[in-house]
Write a protein that holds these residues in place. Structure first.
Motif, PDB file in Angstrom:
ATOM      1  N   GLY A   1       1.636   1.951  -7.534  1.00  0.00           N
ATOM      2  CA  GLY A   1       0.700   2.901  -6.944  1.00  0.00           C
ATOM      3  C   GLY A   1      -0.541   2.245  -6.371  1.00  0.00           C
ATOM      4  N   VAL A   2      -1.467   3.093  -5.900  1.00  0.00           N
ATOM      5  CA  VAL A   2      -2.664   2.593  -5.224  1.00  0.00           C
ATOM      6  C   VAL A   2      -3.647   1.951  -6.191  1.00  0.00           C
ATOM      7  CG1 VAL A   2      -2.465   4.233  -3.333  1.00  0.00           C
ATOM      8  CG2 VAL A   2      -3.764   4.860  -5.369  1.00  0.00           C
ATOM      9  N   SER A   3      -3.407   2.049  -7.497  1.00  0.00           N
ATOM     10  CA  SER A   3      -4.289   1.381  -8.448  1.00  0.00           C
ATOM     11  C   SER A   3      -4.109  -0.129  -8.415  1.00  0.00           C
ATOM     12  CB  SER A   3      -4.023   1.897  -9.871  1.00  0.00           C
ATOM     13  OG  SER A   3      -2.694   1.609 -10.266  1.00  0.00           O
ATOM     14  N   ALA A   4      -2.993  -0.601  -7.907  1.00  0.00           N
ATOM     15  CA  ALA A   4      -2.781  -2.039  -7.774  1.00  0.00           C
ATOM     16  C   ALA A   4      -3.728  -2.585  -6.715  1.00  0.00           C
ATOM     17  CB  ALA A   4      -1.333  -2.328  -7.399  1.00  0.00           C
ATOM     18  N   VAL A   5      -4.402  -3.681  -7.030  1.00  0.00           N
ATOM     19  CA  VAL A   5      -5.383  -4.269  -6.118  1.00  0.00           C
ATOM     20  C   VAL A   5      -4.770  -4.599  -4.767  1.00  0.00           C
ATOM     21  CG1 VAL A   5      -6.825  -6.328  -5.762  1.00  0.00           C
ATOM     22  CG2 VAL A   5      -6.835  -5.154  -7.968  1.00  0.00           C
ATOM     23  N   VAL A   6      -3.488  -4.960  -4.753  1.00  0.00           N
ATOM     24  CA  VAL A   6      -2.837  -5.391  -3.514  1.00  0.00           C
ATOM     25  C   VAL A   6      -2.436  -4.233  -2.617  1.00  0.00           C
ATOM     26  CG1 VAL A   6      -1.987  -7.520  -4.544  1.00  0.00           C
ATOM     27  CG2 VAL A   6      -0.591  -5.450  -4.688  1.00  0.00           C
ATOM     28  N   ALA A   7      -2.589  -2.998  -3.083  1.00  0.00           N
ATOM     29  CA  ALA A   7      -2.156  -1.843  -2.295  1.00  0.00           C
ATOM     30  C   ALA A   7      -3.145  -1.482  -1.206  1.00  0.00           C
ATOM     31  CB  ALA A   7      -1.923  -0.638  -3.205  1.00  0.00           C
ATOM     32  N   LEU A   8      -4.448  -1.611  -1.506  1.00  0.00           N
ATOM     33  CA  LEU A   8      -5.503  -1.184  -0.579  1.00  0.00           C
ATOM     34  C   LEU A   8      -6.529  -2.292  -0.410  1.00  0.00           C
ATOM     35  CD1 LEU A   8      -5.989   2.398  -2.053  1.00  0.00           C
ATOM     36  CD2 LEU A   8      -4.910   1.861   0.146  1.00  0.00           C
ATOM     37  N   GLY A   9      -7.520  -2.065   0.443  1.00  0.00           N
ATOM     38  CA  GLY A   9      -8.600  -3.018   0.619  1.00  0.00           C
ATOM     39  C   GLY A   9      -9.544  -3.010  -0.560  1.00  0.00           C
ATOM     40  N   GLU A  10     -10.521  -3.929  -0.526  1.00  0.00           N
ATOM     41  CA  GLU A  10     -11.414  -4.080  -1.679  1.00  0.00           C
ATOM     42  C   GLU A  10     -12.306  -2.865  -1.896  1.00  0.00           C
ATOM     43  OE1 GLU A  10     -14.667  -6.788   0.822  1.00  0.00           O
ATOM     44  OE2 GLU A  10     -13.577  -7.614  -0.874  1.00  0.00           O
ATOM     45  N   ARG A  11     -12.449  -2.011  -0.885  1.00  0.00           N
ATOM     46  CA  ARG A  11     -13.222  -0.771  -1.050  1.00  0.00           C
ATOM     47  C   ARG A  11     -12.323   0.457  -1.116  1.00  0.00           C
ATOM     48  NH1 ARG A  11     -15.587  -3.941   2.602  1.00  0.00           N
ATOM     49  NH2 ARG A  11     -14.618  -2.822   4.333  1.00  0.00           N
ATOM     50  N   GLY A  12     -11.030   0.235  -1.334  1.00  0.00           N
ATOM     51  CA  GLY A  12     -10.087   1.331  -1.434  1.00  0.00           C
ATOM     52  C   GLY A  12      -9.604   1.854  -0.107  1.00  0.00           C
ATOM     53  N   GLU A  13      -9.839   1.109   0.973  1.00  0.00           N
ATOM     54  CA  GLU A  13      -9.449   1.563   2.298  1.00  0.00           C
ATOM     55  C   GLU A  13      -8.044   1.083   2.650  1.00  0.00           C
ATOM     56  OE1 GLU A  13     -11.236  -2.542   3.063  1.00  0.00           O
ATOM     57  OE2 GLU A  13     -11.360  -0.904   1.594  1.00  0.00           O
ATOM     58  N   THR A  14      -7.358   1.836   3.521  1.00  0.00           N
ATOM     59  CA  THR A  14      -6.078   1.379   4.042  1.00  0.00           C
ATOM     60  C   THR A  14      -6.334   0.302   5.092  1.00  0.00           C
ATOM     61  OG1 THR A  14      -6.042   3.115   5.730  1.00  0.00           O
ATOM     62  CG2 THR A  14      -4.961   3.593   3.621  1.00  0.00           C
ATOM     63  N   GLN A  15      -5.325  -0.564   5.283  1.00  0.00           N
ATOM     64  CA  GLN A  15      -5.490  -1.674   6.205  1.00  0.00           C
ATOM     65  C   GLN A  15      -4.242  -1.860   7.048  1.00  0.00           C
ATOM     66  OE1 GLN A  15      -6.656  -4.747   3.244  1.00  0.00           O
ATOM     67  NE2 GLN A  15      -8.703  -4.627   4.121  1.00  0.00           N
ATOM     68  N   GLY A  16      -4.376  -2.679   8.093  1.00  0.00           N
ATOM     69  CA  GLY A  16      -3.247  -2.968   8.967  1.00  0.00           C
ATOM     70  C   GLY A  16      -2.434  -4.127   8.423  1.00  0.00           C
ATOM     71  N   ASN A  17      -1.668  -3.873   7.366  1.00  0.00           N
ATOM     72  CA  ASN A  17      -0.903  -4.930   6.707  1.00  0.00           C
ATOM     73  C   ASN A  17       0.314  -5.326   7.539  1.00  0.00           C
ATOM     74  OD1 ASN A  17      -2.416  -4.791   4.033  1.00  0.00           O
ATOM     75  ND2 ASN A  17      -1.684  -2.688   4.237  1.00  0.00           N
ATOM     76  N   MET A  18       0.546  -6.610   7.658  1.00  0.00           N
ATOM     77  CA  MET A  18       1.646  -7.124   8.468  1.00  0.00           C
ATOM     78  C   MET A  18       2.771  -7.711   7.623  1.00  0.00           C
ATOM     79  SD  MET A  18       0.608  -6.466  11.529  1.00  0.00           S
ATOM     80  CE  MET A  18      -0.754  -6.462  12.685  1.00  0.00           C
ATOM     81  N   ALA A  19       2.451  -8.751   6.836  1.00  0.00           N
ATOM     82  CA  ALA A  19       3.498  -9.493   6.139  1.00  0.00           C
ATOM     83  C   ALA A  19       2.976 -10.013   4.815  1.00  0.00           C
ATOM     84  CB  ALA A  19       3.982 -10.655   7.013  1.00  0.00           C
ATOM     85  N   ALA A  20       3.898 -10.544   3.990  1.00  0.00           N
ATOM     86  CA  ALA A  20       3.523 -11.077   2.689  1.00  0.00           C
ATOM     87  C   ALA A  20       4.461 -12.207   2.294  1.00  0.00           C
ATOM     88  CB  ALA A  20       3.556  -9.974   1.624  1.00  0.00           C
ATOM     89  N   ASP A  21       3.951 -13.076   1.416  1.00  0.00           N
ATOM     90  CA  ASP A  21       4.769 -14.143   0.857  1.00  0.00           C
ATOM     91  C   ASP A  21       4.261 -14.465  -0.539  1.00  0.00           C
ATOM     92  OD1 ASP A  21       6.792 -16.076   0.799  1.00  0.00           O
ATOM     93  OD2 ASP A  21       5.463 -17.656   1.515  1.00  0.00           O
ATOM     94  N   PHE A  22       5.181 -14.881  -1.411  1.00  0.00           N
ATOM     95  CA  PHE A  22       4.836 -15.324  -2.758  1.00  0.00           C
ATOM     96  C   PHE A  22       5.011 -16.832  -2.853  1.00  0.00           C
ATOM     97  CE2 PHE A  22       5.689 -10.861  -3.624  1.00  0.00           C
ATOM     98  CZ  PHE A  22       4.790 -10.537  -4.628  1.00  0.00           C
ATOM     99  N   GLY A  23       4.135 -17.487  -3.609  1.00  0.00           N
ATOM    100  CA  GLY A  23       4.269 -18.917  -3.814  1.00  0.00           C
ATOM    101  C   GLY A  23       3.355 -19.401  -4.926  1.00  0.00           C
ATOM    102  N   ASP A  24       3.667 -20.574  -5.448  1.00  0.00           N
ATOM    103  CA  ASP A  24       2.897 -21.193  -6.533  1.00  0.00           C
ATOM    104  C   ASP A  24       1.747 -21.973  -5.912  1.00  0.00           C
ATOM    105  OD1 ASP A  24       1.917 -22.631  -8.662  1.00  0.00           O
ATOM    106  OD2 ASP A  24       3.816 -23.545  -9.220  1.00  0.00           O
ATOM    107  N   VAL A  25       0.519 -21.511  -6.125  1.00  0.00           N
ATOM    108  CA  VAL A  25      -0.634 -22.211  -5.569  1.00  0.00           C
ATOM    109  C   VAL A  25      -1.520 -22.848  -6.628  1.00  0.00           C
ATOM    110  CG1 VAL A  25      -0.723 -20.756  -3.513  1.00  0.00           C
ATOM    111  CG2 VAL A  25      -2.066 -20.120  -5.513  1.00  0.00           C
ATOM    112  N   ALA A  26      -1.285 -22.569  -7.913  1.00  0.00           N
ATOM    113  CA  ALA A  26      -2.219 -23.017  -8.949  1.00  0.00           C
ATOM    114  C   ALA A  26      -1.568 -23.764 -10.103  1.00  0.00           C
ATOM    115  CB  ALA A  26      -2.993 -21.827  -9.499  1.00  0.00           C
TER     116      ALA A  26
END
Length: 584
Positions: free
Chosen positions: A304-329
């Motif tokens: 749901g929208v409670s997940a940080v990755v669902a919306l912008g940092e102020r709860g706004e919708t955004q023009g999302n294009m693509a995503a990828d997962f990877g080990d960065v740390a």
């Protein structure tokens, strides 16, 4: 702050503000894992000499959404000859589509080292329409990679017959879809040994009744173009593999049907919570992203929208294009990269059980990236083999008509390259990379893979209105590397969903790097399914741990670096090909 979070040098923005002294103290041991001598990441565009000269039927003036979307690319070995081939979707035009459309894909077969020939028609890839995305998988477990192509109006499934020959089995398999399909990706979500397929769909638009000036949603400032805000979306599709060459559409039953009709774009599967079952992430344009957690019973929970990755940092919708997962740390969690439209952030997140998804955009340095770019295909890859995943993003605005607006991004834009400095913080090294030496393009999809089997990851991009670009990685480094080709037995043959964790030693102690085999992601594209690991100074992998999609695990000890390994489930290493000697 928990010790695990301290070690990973990744905190949310609030922690970063309140604890600067702690950040400095934990950076020192992490930096010790990084080779002291940094070599610049360098690419050379070899597209023309490689044989990419195909022209496009697409109009230069792009007014309608279907004309602006662009498409994807794929890296795969269509005939199992050990050399990667390149597949790209093809655009059409409104008039040509009304009269049957164009070939939905072009297949470039690698004949000799780094020279390609167009074998599309010879290979039987002759279905016409308007191509959008590509997802590669061996859906029938016969050892040959098959092709799924999304498009406007209909999709197509090509069964690999061997020798780069394909048969259109769409009708038999019941996977044609309809409407405006965009992203697609395969995963064995129910762990029955057969890859299943998820397809996102974009907006409802009818090429027989196109909008014009005065229509709702037609016009952006003073530019007369179609906008998605005026359209409803579709439901999304989940095709469960029955194992007999046919599929059952079960999105509603599984809980991933998109009943809100959000505007689906990129699709990627990953086991973000580490429980051994593939989860699903869908980017949605101008609406909240979907995060679907696998419940282990062929159904999913929507975070749901409670997940940080669902919306912008102020709860706004955004023009999302693509995503990828990877080990960065190197801390046992997967990072999540999301690309977006202009004036919005290129964002990095990670997931942990205690906090859920955490926004790392500010701490990683990505908040300093120029926001006046329209970002599409992007992903993680260790481009200098130093052991840390870097980020590459393809960019370009929707239409050249927008170039009359001085404050908006340009239609052709440079590729963005962000180097991981070894502490999950990134530096922009685009200018010196060679990626933008030739005339700029308006790019969309990206695919990563070792095109010449030299141990360096190369990049292919989709270019609107032209053939794809092939960027050969010519980085000179003494860093070691390894690639793994996994073959399932109890699992699906291509081992889609397998997780590999490689352990090496360093002055600071053991270093763990992980990755998963995926079949579709980024923006409508598919990477080489061999897993690549940069190893830095390590000449030996003390442990190679494999968690197969079936749930079985195995571990190999003291595996030498600088080779391509074929590993068969339950049988260990079955083939070894040495990589070329390192540059000094």
């Amino acid at each position: 702050m928990p010790a695990k979070r301290a070690r990973r040098f990744r905190m949310n923005r609030i922690h970063a503000i309140l604890a600067p002294a702690l950040i400095i103290s934990i950076a020192i041991p992490l930096l010790s894992q990084k080779p002291q001598v940094e070599q610049p990441i360098r690419f050379r565009d070899i597209s023309r000499e490689a044989g990419f000269t195909t022209t496009s039927a697409a109009p230069l003036e792009k007014k309608y959404l279907v004309e602006m979307m662009g498409g994807g690319v794929a890296l795969f070995d269509c005939d199992n000859d050990g050399k990667l081939d390149i597949l790209s979707t093809n655009e059409s035009s409104v008039d040509r589509y009304r009269n049957g459309g164009d070939l939905m894909v072009t297949l470039y077969h690698q004949n000799a080292s780094l020279h390609f020939s167009d074998v599309t028609v010879k290979s039987g890839l002759t279905v016409k329409g308007w191509g959008m995305g590509i997802a590669i998988a061996d859906y029938d477990n016969d050892g040959l990679p098959d092709i799924y192509v999304t498009g406007y109006g209909h999709n197509v499934l090509y069964h690999n017959l061997g020798g780069c020959k394909f048969d259109d089995v769409t009708e038999k398999a019941h996977v044609a879809g309809e409407g405006f399909s965009a992203g697609a990706a395969w995963a064995d979500y129910d762990r029955d040994g057969r890859p299943d397929l998820f397809v996102s769909r974009y907006v409802y638009t009818d090429l027989s009744h196109l909008p014009g000036p005065g229509s709702k949603g037609f016009g952006y400032r003073d530019v007369q173009i179609e906008q998605p805000v005026a359209h409803d979306g579709y439901t999304d599709l989940l095709y469960r593999n029955r194992g007999d060459g046919t599929f059952e559409e079960v999105a509603g039953k599984a809980g991933v049907s998109n009943p809100d009709h959000r505007l689906g774009m990129g699709v990627v599967w990953a086991d973000y919570d580490g429980d051994g079952w593939p989860d699903l992430f869908v980017t949605n344009d101008m609406s909240a992203n979907y995060v679907f957690r696998n419940k282990h019973d062929a159904t999913f929970d929507d975070l749901g929208v409670s997940a940080v990755v669902a919306l912008g940092e102020r709860g706004e919708t955004q023009g999302n294009m693509a995503a990828d997962f990877g080990d960065v740390a190197h801390d046992g969690t997967l990072g999540l990269l999301i690309t977006r439209y202009a004036h919005q952030p290129l964002s990095l997140y990670h997931y942990n059980a205690a906090e859920g998804f955490v926004d790392d955009t500010y701490l990683s340095g990505l908040e300093r990236v120029d926001r006046n770019m329209t970002r599409w295909g992007g992903g993680f890859a260790d481009l200098d083999n130093d052991g840390w995943n870097d980020i590459l993003v393809a960019n370009g605005n929707f239409t050249p008509l927008i170039d009359v607006i001085p404050t908006d991004p340009r239609y052709v834009e440079p590729i963005l390259l962000l180097r991981n400095k070894g502490n999950a913080k990134f530096a922009d090294v685009s200018e010196a990379s060679g990626l933008n030496n030739l005339p700029l393009q308006s790019r969309r999809g990206t695919a990563f893979g070792d095109i010449d089997n030299d141990g360096n990851i190369d990049v292919v991009t989709y270019n609107v209105g032209g053939p794809p670009s092939l960027f050969l990685n010519v980085t000179k480094t003494s860093n070691h590397r390894a690639l793994f080709r996994l073959v399932g037995t109890k699992s699906n043959k291509a081992a889609i969903g397998a997780r590999v964790t490689v352990t090496t030693t360093s002055a600071a102690g053991p270093v763990n790097r992980m990755d998963e085999v995926r079949a579709g992601g980024s923006y409508l594209s598919s990477n080489d399914q061999r897993l690549h690991f940069g190893l830095g100074e390590a000449t030996v992998m003390t442990s190679v741990h494999i968690r197969w999609p079936s749930g079985e695990t195995e571990e190999l000890k003291n595996v030498a670096a600088d080779a391509i390994y074929t590993i068969v489930e339950g049988q260990g290493i079955k083939d070894t090909v040495k990589l070329p000697a390192l540059s000094k």
